[in-house]
Enzyme design. Structure first.
Site, PDB file in Angstrom:
ATOM      1  CB  SER A   1      -0.749  -0.044   1.324  1.00  0.00           C
ATOM      2  OG  SER A   1      -1.475   1.180   1.580  1.00  0.00           O
TER       3      SER A   1
ATOM      4  CE1 TYR B   1      -3.657  -2.285   5.310  1.00  0.00           C
ATOM      5  CE2 TYR B   1      -3.038  -0.303   4.809  1.00  0.00           C
ATOM      6  CZ  TYR B   1      -3.362  -1.366   4.527  1.00  0.00           C
ATOM      7  OH  TYR B   1      -3.731  -1.871   3.353  1.00  0.00           O
TER       8      TYR B   1
END
Length: 255
Positions: A139, A149
């Site tokens: 990501s 994350y």
């Protein structure tokens, strides 16, 4: 591509899109996810539309016995895997201090330990054959501070860069595909309605484009793929601003 691709998190979202685009090339597929019924629906559609062989492998990758089953399938040299797509994942609220620590541990395991184990198994059977590809779905959060994350995705990016350099010359490439905000059911599973994530409409990507660009870059042997020019610009600019500004940008999209 020819050969066989194994995709985790294949029952929906980017995983299902990887399956569709690879099936369109004639690739055989091994689809991995927790929900057998959802996997069966995806498999039925792919078989009927593209006439390809689709193996369904239901597994909760956070359960050791299930993970071992997937590792064994990847390591099976009698039924070689030519492309591994590490896509399975889930999101948590960004406030680490308020999150349940066991949820955070599971989050870390699925985003780091699981792809590490599966990549290790894939390398074990790809390197002796002198060919193979690994795609790690990371990501843009891996470049911009975004709680755990971003930290997990940062690990995937770093690992992919290293593995591609270490094993690319031996015929096995590793690519970290780093999409930005992408319209899938990822945000819906977190209880976020489309259009209410605090993200400007222009920042959204569609899954088809993300997968197209990711597969193209993987075929070219690139270590990192950042689908869309706008996110490549955002990442370049993030390196020029103070960390506090990057963190503020990274806080968008999830509360």
């Amino acid at each position: 591509m020819a050969g066989t691709a194994l995709i985790t998190g294949a029952s929906s979202g980017l995983g299902a899109e990887f399956a569709r685009q690879l099936a369109a090339t004639g690739a055989s597929l091994v689809l991995v996810a927790r929900d057998r019924d959802a996997l069966d629906r995806v498999a039925l559609d792919l078989r009927s539309r593209f006439g390809v062989t689709v193996e369904v492998l239901p597994a909760d990758l956070l359960k050791r016995r299930h993970l071992a089953k997937v590792v064994a399938r990847i390591a099976d040299r009698e039924r070689p895997i030519d492309l591994l797509v590490n896509n399975a994942g889930f999101g948590l609220p960004l406030d680490f201090a308020s999150n349940d620590i066991e949820d955070e541990v599971r989050h870390l395991a699925l985003h780091v330990e699981v792809p590490m184990r599966l990549s290790h198994a894939a390398l074990g059977q790809m390197l002796p054959r002198g060919r193979g590809r690994i795609i790690n779905v990371a990501s843009v959060a891996g470049f911009i501070p975004r709680s755990t994350y971003g930290a997990c995705k940062g690990w995937l990016i770093s690992f992919s860069r290293w593995a591609n350099g270490a094993y690319g010359a031996r015929g096995v490439t590793t690519t970290a595909v780093c999409p930005g905000f992408t319209h899938t059911d990822f945000h819906a599973r977190m209880g976020l309605a489309r259009g209410k994530e605090g993200v400007a409409p222009w920042m959204w990507l569609d899954a088809r484009t993300v997968v197209e660009e990711g597969l193209r870059d993987a075929a070219r042997g690139k270590a990192v793929s950042i689908p869309s020019l706008k996110y490549r610009v955002i990442i370049a600019l993030s390196r020029l601003v103070p960390p506090s500004v990057s963190a503020a940008v990274g806080a968008r999209g999830r509360r």
